[in-house]
Design a protein around this motif. Structure first.
Motif, PDB file in Angstrom:
ATOM      1  N   LEU A   1       0.901  -1.138  -0.165  1.00 29.11           N
ATOM      2  CA  LEU A   1      -0.056   0.124  -0.066  1.00 29.11           C
ATOM      3  C   LEU A   1       0.810   1.261  -0.056  1.00 29.11           C
ATOM      4  O   LEU A   1       0.677   2.272  -0.510  1.00 29.11           O
ATOM      5  N   ALA A   2       2.108   1.280   0.883  1.00 28.44           N
ATOM      6  CA  ALA A   2       2.815   2.510   0.956  1.00 28.44           C
ATOM      7  C   ALA A   2       3.502   2.692  -0.487  1.00 28.44           C
ATOM      8  O   ALA A   2       3.732   3.526  -0.949  1.00 28.44           O
ATOM      9  N   GLN A   3       4.056   1.415  -1.322  1.00 28.35           N
ATOM     10  CA  GLN A   3       4.679   1.587  -2.314  1.00 28.35           C
ATOM     11  C   GLN A   3       3.527   2.262  -3.514  1.00 28.35           C
ATOM     12  O   GLN A   3       3.783   3.129  -4.309  1.00 28.35           O
ATOM     13  N   ALA A   4       2.422   1.707  -3.439  1.00 26.60           N
ATOM     14  CA  ALA A   4       1.354   2.177  -4.496  1.00 26.60           C
ATOM     15  C   ALA A   4       0.784   3.748  -4.228  1.00 26.60           C
ATOM     16  O   ALA A   4       0.954   4.600  -5.272  1.00 26.60           O
ATOM     17  N   VAL A   5       1.005   4.243  -2.908  1.00 27.29           N
ATOM     18  CA  VAL A   5       0.615   5.489  -2.525  1.00 27.29           C
ATOM     19  C   VAL A   5       1.866   6.446  -3.088  1.00 27.29           C
ATOM     20  O   VAL A   5       1.667   7.260  -3.553  1.00 27.29           O
ATOM     21  N   LEU A   6       3.208   5.934  -2.580  1.00 25.69           N
ATOM     22  CA  LEU A   6       4.206   6.894  -2.653  1.00 25.69           C
ATOM     23  C   LEU A   6       4.810   7.000  -3.996  1.00 25.69           C
ATOM     24  O   LEU A   6       5.378   7.904  -4.477  1.00 25.69           O
ATOM     25  N   PHE A   7       4.829   5.850  -4.827  1.00 31.94           N
ATOM     26  CA  PHE A   7       5.039   5.901  -6.147  1.00 31.94           C
ATOM     27  C   PHE A   7       4.240   6.526  -6.852  1.00 31.94           C
ATOM     28  O   PHE A   7       4.593   6.746  -8.320  1.00 31.94           O
ATOM     29  N   SER A   8       2.942   6.671  -6.662  1.00 33.00           N
ATOM     30  CA  SER A   8       1.744   7.403  -7.284  1.00 33.00           C
ATOM     31  C   SER A   8       2.235   8.981  -7.340  1.00 33.00           C
ATOM     32  O   SER A   8       1.964   9.589  -8.118  1.00 33.00           O
ATOM     33  N   LEU A   9       2.588   9.306  -5.959  1.00 30.74           N
ATOM     34  CA  LEU A   9       2.660  10.728  -5.506  1.00 30.74           C
ATOM     35  C   LEU A   9       4.141  11.383  -5.950  1.00 30.74           C
ATOM     36  O   LEU A   9       4.014  12.663  -6.021  1.00 30.74           O
ATOM     37  N   MET A  10       4.853  10.447  -5.956  1.00 29.45           N
ATOM     38  CA  MET A  10       6.590  10.930  -5.951  1.00 29.45           C
ATOM     39  C   MET A  10       7.186  10.334  -7.186  1.00 29.45           C
ATOM     40  O   MET A  10       6.859   9.156  -7.547  1.00 29.45           O
ATOM     41  N   PRO A  11       8.197  10.928  -7.724  1.00 29.64           N
ATOM     42  CA  PRO A  11       8.983  10.300  -8.646  1.00 29.64           C
ATOM     43  C   PRO A  11       9.594   9.079  -7.770  1.00 29.64           C
ATOM     44  O   PRO A  11      10.031   9.090  -6.669  1.00 29.64           O
ATOM     45  N   ALA A  12      10.018   8.245  -8.778  1.00 33.43           N
ATOM     46  CA  ALA A  12      10.668   6.659  -8.061  1.00 33.43           C
ATOM     47  C   ALA A  12      12.012   7.047  -7.375  1.00 33.43           C
ATOM     48  O   ALA A  12      12.086   6.311  -6.393  1.00 33.43           O
ATOM     49  N   GLU A  13      12.655   8.127  -7.943  1.00 39.19           N
ATOM     50  CA  GLU A  13      13.995   8.272  -7.116  1.00 39.19           C
ATOM     51  C   GLU A  13      13.925   8.825  -5.798  1.00 39.19           C
ATOM     52  O   GLU A  13      14.812   8.975  -5.013  1.00 39.19           O
ATOM     53  N   ILE A  14      12.857   9.231  -5.441  1.00 36.42           N
ATOM     54  CA  ILE A  14      12.508   9.976  -4.076  1.00 36.42           C
ATOM     55  C   ILE A  14      11.333   8.956  -3.351  1.00 36.42           C
ATOM     56  O   ILE A  14      11.739   8.771  -2.077  1.00 36.42           O
ATOM     57  N   ALA A  15      10.600   8.563  -4.033  1.00 37.03           N
ATOM     58  CA  ALA A  15       9.720   7.412  -3.298  1.00 37.03           C
ATOM     59  C   ALA A  15      10.023   6.303  -2.613  1.00 37.03           C
ATOM     60  O   ALA A  15       9.822   5.827  -1.361  1.00 37.03           O
ATOM     61  N   TRP A  16      11.485   5.757  -3.318  1.00 32.77           N
ATOM     62  CA  TRP A  16      11.963   4.570  -2.644  1.00 32.77           C
ATOM     63  C   TRP A  16      12.437   5.003  -1.109  1.00 32.77           C
ATOM     64  O   TRP A  16      12.668   4.136  -0.221  1.00 32.77           O
ATOM     65  N   ARG A  17      12.907   6.036  -0.830  1.00 32.01           N
ATOM     66  CA  ARG A  17      13.441   6.692   0.346  1.00 32.01           C
ATOM     67  C   ARG A  17      12.547   6.710   1.358  1.00 32.01           C
ATOM     68  O   ARG A  17      12.536   6.385   2.328  1.00 32.01           O
ATOM     69  N   TRP A  18      11.411   7.354   0.958  1.00 29.23           N
ATOM     70  CA  TRP A  18      10.197   7.365   1.631  1.00 29.23           C
ATOM     71  C   TRP A  18       9.584   5.941   2.062  1.00 29.23           C
ATOM     72  O   TRP A  18       9.265   5.783   3.509  1.00 29.23           O
ATOM     73  N   MET A  19       9.754   5.151   1.363  1.00 32.50           N
ATOM     74  CA  MET A  19       9.575   3.613   1.785  1.00 32.50           C
ATOM     75  C   MET A  19      10.263   3.139   3.021  1.00 32.50           C
ATOM     76  O   MET A  19       9.581   2.619   3.929  1.00 32.50           O
ATOM     77  N   PHE A  20      11.641   3.263   2.921  1.00 33.39           N
ATOM     78  CA  PHE A  20      12.374   2.928   4.063  1.00 33.39           C
ATOM     79  C   PHE A  20      12.234   3.842   5.205  1.00 33.39           C
ATOM     80  O   PHE A  20      12.199   3.371   6.217  1.00 33.39           O
ATOM     81  N   ALA A  21      11.767   5.316   5.097  1.00 36.92           N
ATOM     82  CA  ALA A  21      11.451   6.032   6.203  1.00 36.92           C
ATOM     83  C   ALA A  21      10.168   5.431   7.227  1.00 36.92           C
ATOM     84  O   ALA A  21      10.148   5.459   8.311  1.00 36.92           O
ATOM     85  N   VAL A  22       9.138   4.923   6.166  1.00 37.58           N
ATOM     86  CA  VAL A  22       8.069   4.506   6.769  1.00 37.58           C
ATOM     87  C   VAL A  22       8.455   3.027   7.585  1.00 37.58           C
ATOM     88  O   VAL A  22       7.664   2.682   8.474  1.00 37.58           O
ATOM     89  N   GLY A  23       9.431   2.373   7.141  1.00 38.16           N
ATOM     90  CA  GLY A  23       9.802   1.135   8.087  1.00 38.16           C
ATOM     91  C   GLY A  23      10.568   1.564   9.331  1.00 38.16           C
ATOM     92  O   GLY A  23      10.531   0.592  10.159  1.00 38.16           O
TER      93      GLY A  23
END
Length: 432
Positions: free
Chosen positions: A175-197
């Motif tokens: 769910l976090a992937q679907a939301v973050l990669f829809s709202l942000m460019p991939a080169e930023i979204a992956w960092r926010w994925m780890f921050a959610v962790g």
């Protein structure tokens, strides 16, 4: 009586009510608090681990990393978790289950945040390796805590239901992937994925306030302190316990090697060989995750209904069959979506019996060390499978690579489960 002795004079409790939720209806307040704390821990643990497989495609593209080398980061995380699990289990025997759980959750939450700010793949590799120490220790402490806090007639269902939290965490990661990669460019979204962790750190506040140490663990440590007889770290490799440690470690290797060979690379399989986008693959992963969640619950019920060993034997054969169908037949994407449910079901459901099984194999004085070592030894050797699948995929299709290593792992799982004793309903006691 040794932990490995399957003779009929081992004390067991009758399992009268075999319905899935009987254990929860009969819980007292302390047991329910422990149950929900461990379920949340498993969910957040699963979310944290599954973040990397979900962003691996972005990492490969962004930093031009070879797929085999990218898989190495997953392998290193699991290898270090094997060490962390053994040490975490030993700490759980020495300083307590709850205190060890708190420490390990803070550890892997902090290093997930570190993963969000790394500047190259080498730094990410190191951060994931250090994170793995807490990741493994958290499972060891939490599994022992749950196994000892629940009465024997409900242990399989309770511990197995907690295990279903992993699927919830996996779903949160998707769910976090679907939301973050829809709202942000991939080169930023992956960092926010780890921050959610890093969110699991919040669970520590609940643990400190509401969860208490199991009575048998506290009594055993008190006796050891009074007598000055704390068991050494290596005692699980001596005497009659050695056979149990060897077989249980091999079984854990097979069950986890198969699981990681499948779940680590399926997102990549869908976006490369099936040509799906990251967002459109979410539906396929959702079918897999729902199957996993249902598999955990059914596995929890079966662990008390038909026994731990029969659960392992049936699900290992089912996993082999579905993996071959999923990867080897020329199926349409629609059929593949349908097969995601049974794939998740059989590739995950057997985990529901593992925590209770390992808890019942060892005496209280060695339970943390033995359970932590066996499960996380399997995690460590199984950790080679993401790397090996990635490496083999450079010479054959990714589907073939997944099938080869998954089927081999589930075969080992089946054979070792057959060699170990049934432990359903075994009563646990405090010991010196």
């Amino acid at each position: 009586m040794t932990a490995a002795d399957p003779s009929p004079n081992v004390e067991t409790a009758a399992i009268e009510d075999t319905s899935l939720l009987a254990f929860y209806r009969d819980m007292n307040l302390a047991e329910r608090r422990t149950f929900w704390a461990c379920a949340a821990g498993w969910a957040l643990d699963g979310m944290d681990f599954m973040i990397y497989p979900l962003v691996i495609g972005t990492i490969i593209a962004l930093w031009k990393v070879d797929p085999g080398f990218a898989g190495l980061a997953g392998t290193v995380t699991l290898l270090s978790s094997a060490v962390g699990g053994w040490l975490g289990g030993y700490l759980a025997d020495r300083i307590g289950r709850v205190r060890t759980l708190q420490f390990t959750i803070l550890w892997f939450s902090f290093f997930s945040l570190v993963c969000a700010i790394v500047q190259n793949f080498d730094q990410l590799l190191i951060a994931r390796a250090v994170l793995g120490l807490g990741f493994g220790g958290e499972w060891a402490a939490g599994a022992v805590l749950m196994g000892e806090a629940i009465r024997p007639q409900y242990r399989g269902r309770a511990v197995g239901s907690v295990q279903s939290g992993w699927a919830v965490g996996w779903g949160l990661a998707v769910l976090a992937q679907a939301v973050l990669f829809s709202l942000m460019p991939a080169e930023i979204a992956w960092r926010w994925m780890f921050a959610v962790g890093a969110l699991p750190a919040l669970l520590v506040f609940y643990l400190r306030r509401y969860v208490t140490e199991p009575d048998i663990a506290a009594a055993t440590r008190a006796r050891q302190t009074q007598a000055g007889t704390h068991p050494p770290l290596w005692e699980i490799f001596s005497g009659p316990v050695l056979k149990t440690t060897i077989l249980a470690s091999l079984m854990a290797t097979g069950m986890q090697g198969g699981y990681y060979a499948v779940t680590f690379w399926v997102p990549r399989f869908l976006t490369t060989e099936r040509k799906l986008s990251i967002v459109s693959s979410t539906g396929y992963l959702s079918a897999l995750i729902i199957g996993s969640f249902v598999g955990y619950l059914v596995g929890a019920w079966l662990a008390d209904r038909i026994g731990r060993r029969n659960l392992f034997l049936i699900f290992s054969l089912g996993a082999i069959a579905v993996v071959l169908l999923y990867t080897q037949l020329p199926l349409t994407n629609e059929v593949l979506w349908i097969l995601g449910f049974p794939l998740g079901f059989f590739a995950s459901g057997y985990f529901s019996g593992m925590g209770a099984f390992l808890t019942e194999l060892y005496p209280t004085r060695l339970r943390g060390s033995g359970q932590g070592f066996c499960y996380n030894f399997g995690r460590g050797i199984g950790a080679l499978f993401p790397y090996l699948v990635g490496a083999l995929s450079t010479t054959t299709t990714l589907a073939n690579a997944i099938a080869i290593f998954a089927v081999a792992a589930y075969g080992v799982f089946f054979l070792t489960a057959f060699a170990l004793p049934e432990t359903r309903g075994r009563v646990l006691h405090a010991d010196a």
